[in-house]
Scaffold this motif. Structure first.
Motif, PDB file in Angstrom:
ATOM      1  N   LEU A  76      -3.042   9.621   3.992  1.00 20.81           N
ATOM      2  CA  LEU A  76      -3.734   8.599   4.780  1.00 20.81           C
ATOM      3  C   LEU A  76      -2.871   8.594   6.366  1.00 20.81           C
ATOM      4  O   LEU A  76      -3.684   8.574   7.468  1.00 20.81           O
ATOM      5  N   ILE A  77      -1.861   8.739   6.489  1.00 24.10           N
ATOM      6  CA  ILE A  77      -1.027   8.814   7.408  1.00 24.10           C
ATOM      7  C   ILE A  77      -1.413  10.121   8.246  1.00 24.10           C
ATOM      8  O   ILE A  77      -1.664  10.030   9.423  1.00 24.10           O
ATOM      9  N   VAL A  78      -1.307  11.114   7.560  1.00 26.09           N
ATOM     10  CA  VAL A  78      -1.438  12.420   8.211  1.00 26.09           C
ATOM     11  C   VAL A  78      -2.946  12.727   8.691  1.00 26.09           C
ATOM     12  O   VAL A  78      -3.332  13.293   9.722  1.00 26.09           O
ATOM     13  N   PHE A  79      -3.718  12.266   7.701  1.00 18.95           N
ATOM     14  CA  PHE A  79      -5.045  12.450   8.205  1.00 18.95           C
ATOM     15  C   PHE A  79      -5.836  11.264   8.896  1.00 18.95           C
ATOM     16  O   PHE A  79      -7.261  11.201   8.825  1.00 18.95           O
ATOM     17  N   ILE A  80      -5.106  10.271   9.292  1.00 21.86           N
ATOM     18  CA  ILE A  80      -5.768   8.998   9.886  1.00 21.86           C
ATOM     19  C   ILE A  80      -6.740   9.460  11.154  1.00 21.86           C
ATOM     20  O   ILE A  80      -7.739   8.576  11.113  1.00 21.86           O
TER      21      ILE A  80
END
Length: 138
Positions: free
Chosen positions: A43-47
């Motif tokens: 979620l953080i990487v692809f936000i």
């Protein structure tokens, strides 16, 4: 559908998360299962990553992580249909059909992530190779 991915993360992040997911598929039998930590990391990487597509002339945009989940969910649905129709059975379905454990959605989700990242990275390499080839031919 004019499918396009916008805001693809840096290759170090995508390849790194893929390796962690892949390792977790094997190590979770002996070490703690990190799938929920990996999902948070995804979620953080692809936000900032979105999939844009067109349907009947209208453009839409969807967060990439949501598309990963939806693909995993529909694979899980297909898995249930397949086991119900007898394509294969899991050990707990030996006596009677049962719905495949809902936790399998997370496994499919993570497998989809690895698959999409591999394709995305290969497309990136191919486009870089094409740019180099175009410069050499100029």
């Amino acid at each position: 559908m004019k499918l396009q991915i916008v805001g693809w993360p840096h290759p170090i992040l995508t390849v790194g998360i893929s390796l962690l997911i892949y390792m977790n598929f094997f190590t979770h039998h002996y070490l703690p299962d990190l799938r929920w930590v990996l999902m948070l990391l995804l979620l953080i990487v692809f936000i900032r990553t979105f999939v844009s597509f067109e349907v009947l002339g209208k453009k839409y945009r969807m967060p990439m992580v949501l598309s990963f989940f939806l693909i995993g969910f529909f694979i899980w649905i297909a898995e249930n249909i397949s086991t119900f129709l007898g394509a294969w059975r899991y050990p707990d379905q030996d006596q009677a059909w049962r719905i495949v454990h809902i936790g399998k959605i997370s496994s499919w989700f993570l497998l989809v992530v690895i698959s999409v990242i591999i394709v995305g990275q290969l497309k990136r390499v191919k486009s870089t190779d094409q740019e180099i080839s175009d410069k050499d031919n100029s």
